[in-house]
Design a protein around this motif. Sequence first.
Motif, PDB file in Angstrom:
ATOM      1  N   LYS A  52      18.207   0.938  27.520  1.00 28.19           N
ATOM      2  CA  LYS A  52      19.104   1.783  26.732  1.00 28.19           C
ATOM      3  C   LYS A  52      20.565   1.505  27.070  1.00 28.19           C
ATOM      4  O   LYS A  52      21.425   1.510  26.195  1.00 28.19           O
ATOM      5  CB  LYS A  52      18.809   3.262  26.978  1.00 28.19           C
ATOM      6  N   MET A  53      20.842   1.245  28.330  1.00 28.84           N
ATOM      7  CA  MET A  53      22.213   0.962  28.738  1.00 28.84           C
ATOM      8  C   MET A  53      22.682  -0.369  28.165  1.00 28.84           C
ATOM      9  O   MET A  53      23.827  -0.493  27.726  1.00 28.84           O
ATOM     10  CB  MET A  53      22.318   0.953  30.259  1.00 28.84           C
ATOM     11  N   ILE A  54      21.819  -1.360  28.133  1.00 28.58           N
ATOM     12  CA  ILE A  54      22.188  -2.661  27.569  1.00 28.58           C
ATOM     13  C   ILE A  54      22.483  -2.518  26.074  1.00 28.58           C
ATOM     14  O   ILE A  54      23.475  -3.055  25.571  1.00 28.58           O
ATOM     15  CB  ILE A  54      21.075  -3.700  27.823  1.00 28.58           C
ATOM     16  N   THR A  55      21.638  -1.773  25.381  1.00 29.55           N
ATOM     17  CA  THR A  55      21.856  -1.553  23.952  1.00 29.55           C
ATOM     18  C   THR A  55      23.156  -0.793  23.709  1.00 29.55           C
ATOM     19  O   THR A  55      23.944  -1.154  22.832  1.00 29.55           O
ATOM     20  CB  THR A  55      20.667  -0.769  23.352  1.00 29.55           C
ATOM     21  N   ALA A  56      23.400   0.246  24.497  1.00 25.70           N
ATOM     22  CA  ALA A  56      24.639   1.014  24.356  1.00 25.70           C
ATOM     23  C   ALA A  56      25.853   0.152  24.652  1.00 25.70           C
ATOM     24  O   ALA A  56      26.886   0.263  23.988  1.00 25.70           O
ATOM     25  CB  ALA A  56      24.609   2.237  25.273  1.00 25.70           C
ATOM     26  N   TYR A  57      25.745  -0.729  25.619  1.00 24.32           N
ATOM     27  CA  TYR A  57      26.843  -1.645  25.972  1.00 24.32           C
ATOM     28  C   TYR A  57      27.161  -2.578  24.808  1.00 24.32           C
ATOM     29  O   TYR A  57      28.325  -2.766  24.449  1.00 24.32           O
ATOM     30  CB  TYR A  57      26.444  -2.449  27.212  1.00 24.32           C
ATOM     31  N   ASP A  58      26.126  -3.127  24.188  1.00 21.88           N
ATOM     32  CA  ASP A  58      26.339  -4.017  23.041  1.00 21.88           C
ATOM     33  C   ASP A  58      26.972  -3.265  21.874  1.00 21.88           C
ATOM     34  O   ASP A  58      27.900  -3.762  21.230  1.00 21.88           O
ATOM     35  CB  ASP A  58      25.019  -4.657  22.605  1.00 21.88           C
ATOM     36  N   HIS A  59      26.477  -2.065  21.584  1.00 17.72           N
ATOM     37  CA  HIS A  59      27.050  -1.264  20.503  1.00 17.72           C
ATOM     38  C   HIS A  59      28.489  -0.855  20.810  1.00 17.72           C
ATOM     39  O   HIS A  59      29.328  -0.775  19.910  1.00 17.72           O
ATOM     40  CB  HIS A  59      26.207  -0.017  20.229  1.00 17.72           C
ATOM     41  N   PHE A  60      28.771  -0.608  22.072  1.00 15.25           N
ATOM     42  CA  PHE A  60      30.133  -0.251  22.472  1.00 15.25           C
ATOM     43  C   PHE A  60      31.102  -1.377  22.129  1.00 15.25           C
ATOM     44  O   PHE A  60      32.169  -1.147  21.555  1.00 15.25           O
ATOM     45  CB  PHE A  60      30.175   0.050  23.972  1.00 15.25           C
ATOM     46  N   HIS A  61      30.742  -2.596  22.467  1.00 15.12           N
ATOM     47  CA  HIS A  61      31.636  -3.721  22.185  1.00 15.12           C
ATOM     48  C   HIS A  61      31.765  -3.975  20.685  1.00 15.12           C
ATOM     49  O   HIS A  61      32.838  -4.371  20.211  1.00 15.12           O
ATOM     50  CB  HIS A  61      31.196  -4.971  22.933  1.00 15.12           C
ATOM     51  N   ASP A  62      30.704  -3.724  19.923  1.00 11.52           N
ATOM     52  CA  ASP A  62      30.814  -3.814  18.468  1.00 11.52           C
ATOM     53  C   ASP A  62      31.783  -2.749  17.952  1.00 11.52           C
ATOM     54  O   ASP A  62      32.589  -3.002  17.050  1.00 11.52           O
ATOM     55  CB  ASP A  62      29.442  -3.633  17.814  1.00 11.52           C
ATOM     56  N   GLY A  63      31.702  -1.563  18.535  1.00 12.09           N
ATOM     57  CA  GLY A  63      32.602  -0.476  18.141  1.00 12.09           C
ATOM     58  C   GLY A  63      34.049  -0.773  18.485  1.00 12.09           C
ATOM     59  O   GLY A  63      34.967  -0.472  17.718  1.00 12.09           O
ATOM     60  N   VAL A  64      34.274  -1.386  19.641  1.00 12.08           N
ATOM     61  CA  VAL A  64      35.637  -1.751  20.028  1.00 12.08           C
ATOM     62  C   VAL A  64      36.206  -2.777  19.059  1.00 12.08           C
ATOM     63  O   VAL A  64      37.372  -2.696  18.654  1.00 12.08           O
ATOM     64  CB  VAL A  64      35.670  -2.275  21.484  1.00 12.08           C
ATOM     65  N   ALA A  65      35.387  -3.742  18.649  1.00 14.47           N
ATOM     66  CA  ALA A  65      35.843  -4.745  17.680  1.00 14.47           C
ATOM     67  C   ALA A  65      36.204  -4.075  16.352  1.00 14.47           C
ATOM     68  O   ALA A  65      37.235  -4.395  15.749  1.00 14.47           O
ATOM     69  CB  ALA A  65      34.768  -5.805  17.478  1.00 14.47           C
ATOM     70  N   ALA A  66      35.382  -3.130  15.906  1.00 11.43           N
ATOM     71  CA  ALA A  66      35.680  -2.410  14.660  1.00 11.43           C
ATOM     72  C   ALA A  66      36.927  -1.555  14.815  1.00 11.43           C
ATOM     73  O   ALA A  66      37.731  -1.431  13.885  1.00 11.43           O
ATOM     74  CB  ALA A  66      34.486  -1.544  14.265  1.00 11.43           C
ATOM     75  N   MET A  67      37.118  -0.974  15.977  1.00 11.02           N
ATOM     76  CA  MET A  67      38.301  -0.140  16.207  1.00 11.02           C
ATOM     77  C   MET A  67      39.569  -0.985  16.149  1.00 11.02           C
ATOM     78  O   MET A  67      40.590  -0.547  15.618  1.00 11.02           O
ATOM     79  CB  MET A  67      38.196   0.551  17.563  1.00 11.02           C
ATOM     80  N   ARG A  68      39.523  -2.191  16.680  1.00 11.20           N
ATOM     81  CA  ARG A  68      40.700  -3.072  16.649  1.00 11.20           C
ATOM     82  C   ARG A  68      41.058  -3.484  15.226  1.00 11.20           C
ATOM     83  O   ARG A  68      42.204  -3.750  14.919  1.00 11.20           O
ATOM     84  CB  ARG A  68      40.462  -4.299  17.508  1.00 11.20           C
ATOM     85  N   GLU A  69      40.059  -3.561  14.351  1.00  7.60           N
ATOM     86  CA  GLU A  69      40.307  -3.948  12.965  1.00  7.60           C
ATOM     87  C   GLU A  69      40.758  -2.776  12.110  1.00  7.60           C
ATOM     88  O   GLU A  69      41.257  -2.980  11.003  1.00  7.60           O
ATOM     89  CB  GLU A  69      39.047  -4.560  12.367  1.00  7.60           C
TER      90      GLU A  69
END
Length: 96
Positions: A52-69
């Motif tokens: 679950k932590m690995i999945t949350a980590y991956d989603h977090f970085h996807d969210g950061v990329a979307a936030m930057r855009e």
Amino acid sequence: MALDYGSVPQWITALIAATAGYLAFRSIQSQRSIARRRAAFDLFLKTETDEKMITAYDHFHDGVAAMREASSAEHFCSSEETRKQYLSIRKIPKRA
């Protein structure tokens, strides 16, 4: 008028007290350093063993990329288009 600097036993007592204070300070710093290293190791170990932590980590970085855009922070936080990414940044996985 002569200054009284105290006697030799007073200076020895002060020196011993200062040395004890220094050793206590160094001991606390050492324990803090060890605790930080251990906490980091425990976090990395847990991260690698918790799916679950690995999945949350991956989603977090996807969210950061979307936030930057995003055009603004308000748009990112309130838009339905980026809601999933916003929640993935805020998410804290629940323990099983």
